[in-house]
Scaffold this active site. Sequence first.
Site, PDB file in Angstrom:
ATOM      1  N   SER A 159       0.861  -1.185   0.000  1.00 31.83           N
ATOM      2  CA  SER A 159       0.000   0.000   0.000  1.00 31.83           C
ATOM      3  C   SER A 159       0.892   1.227   0.000  1.00 31.83           C
ATOM      4  O   SER A 159       2.018   1.167   0.509  1.00 31.83           O
ATOM      5  CB  SER A 159      -0.882   0.020   1.252  1.00 31.83           C
ATOM      6  OG  SER A 159      -1.574   1.250   1.345  1.00 31.83           O
ATOM      7  N   TYR A 172      -2.771  -0.937  10.639  1.00 26.59           N
ATOM      8  CA  TYR A 172      -2.778  -1.230   9.200  1.00 26.59           C
ATOM      9  C   TYR A 172      -1.482  -0.712   8.559  1.00 26.59           C
ATOM     10  O   TYR A 172      -0.806  -1.446   7.834  1.00 26.59           O
ATOM     11  CB  TYR A 172      -3.999  -0.579   8.543  1.00 26.59           C
ATOM     12  CG  TYR A 172      -4.053  -0.756   7.040  1.00 26.59           C
ATOM     13  CD1 TYR A 172      -4.542  -1.936   6.488  1.00 26.59           C
ATOM     14  CD2 TYR A 172      -3.610   0.240   6.175  1.00 26.59           C
ATOM     15  CE1 TYR A 172      -4.584  -2.110   5.104  1.00 26.59           C
ATOM     16  CE2 TYR A 172      -3.647   0.072   4.797  1.00 26.59           C
ATOM     17  CZ  TYR A 172      -4.141  -1.095   4.268  1.00 26.59           C
ATOM     18  OH  TYR A 172      -4.179  -1.272   2.903  1.00 26.59           O
TER      19      TYR A 172
END
Length: 257
Positions: free
Chosen positions: A150, A163
């Site tokens: 990401s 996360y």
Amino acid sequence: MGRLEGKSAIVTGAASGIGRAIARRFAAEGAKVMIADITHTPKEGGIPTEELIAEEGGTVLWWPCDISKPDDVDRMVTRAAAEWGRLDIIVNNATAWTSTRLTETSPEQWREVMGVNADGYFFCCKRAVQQMLTQPVVNEARGRIVNITSQHGMVAVPNDVAYGVGKAATVYITRQIAADYARDYIICNAVAPGRIITGKPGIAQDPKSLEYGRSRTPFPRLGKPEDVANAALFLASDECTFISGENLMVDGGWMAS
Ligand SMILES: NC(=O)c1ccc[n+]([C@@H]2O[C@H](COP(=O)([O-])OP(=O)(O)OC[C@H]3O[C@@H](n4cnc5c(N)ncnc54)[C@H](O)[C@@H]3O)[C@@H](O)[C@H]2O)c1
């Protein structure tokens, strides 16, 4: 001939979203694909990925696997290799998150997310490499790993500390494996999606979150799961030569601006 003709691939978290698009694309390019997930049910709705791929004429196998459990991961890789003779590709895509800031994140929430985003990628990479090391080299590869990371493994994600830290681990382990196993012809790369609209409900549809994504994305639209699947396809294919340890941004320019 498809670009992955005859290759065997595992895609984790392929019941939904980006993983579903990757599995469909790989199958359409001739790969035999294992859908490894904790559920059959797509978060965004529709028929299960394995049914969709079978309808489209692909070779597919659904396999129950919680990537945070090493025994599940072991059985997943063992089964894929037994089914198809070798494991050419693993795409590590399954993910978890809490949508909480540091001070609101409990140790249990932290552990749950790290169990998937950090431990899970470690278990899957390790077991896949163990399998790949037993296989003969074909077209300068014993096997290829594609980690879905990401942009938030590199820059802060608003209000989701576990996360982001887990995603940073996936960026790092990609480079480490690429360096440690290059001489064994194991190729390890990553795709870092920016903001991708998968259709799943919840925080992903929150207007403020969407507006934030649009404000950070120079391209005049947000991403589609197929954008990520195209990049994963390249990195998983024999077209990806002499490239290892790369983290390919598929973010409409987010990280460039
Ligand atoms: N959607 C985005 O905007 C975006 C942005 C950046 C990065 N990513 C990354 O792309 C990947 C896919 O994202 P998505 O939005 O398609 O996710 P998603 O939430 O739509 O799907 C995740 C899938 O993983 C499965 N899963 C969850 N925990 C699991 C576990 N322990 N074991 C096995 N499967 C499990 C879920 O059942 C689900 O099918 C993730 O790695 C995510 O971090 C997504």
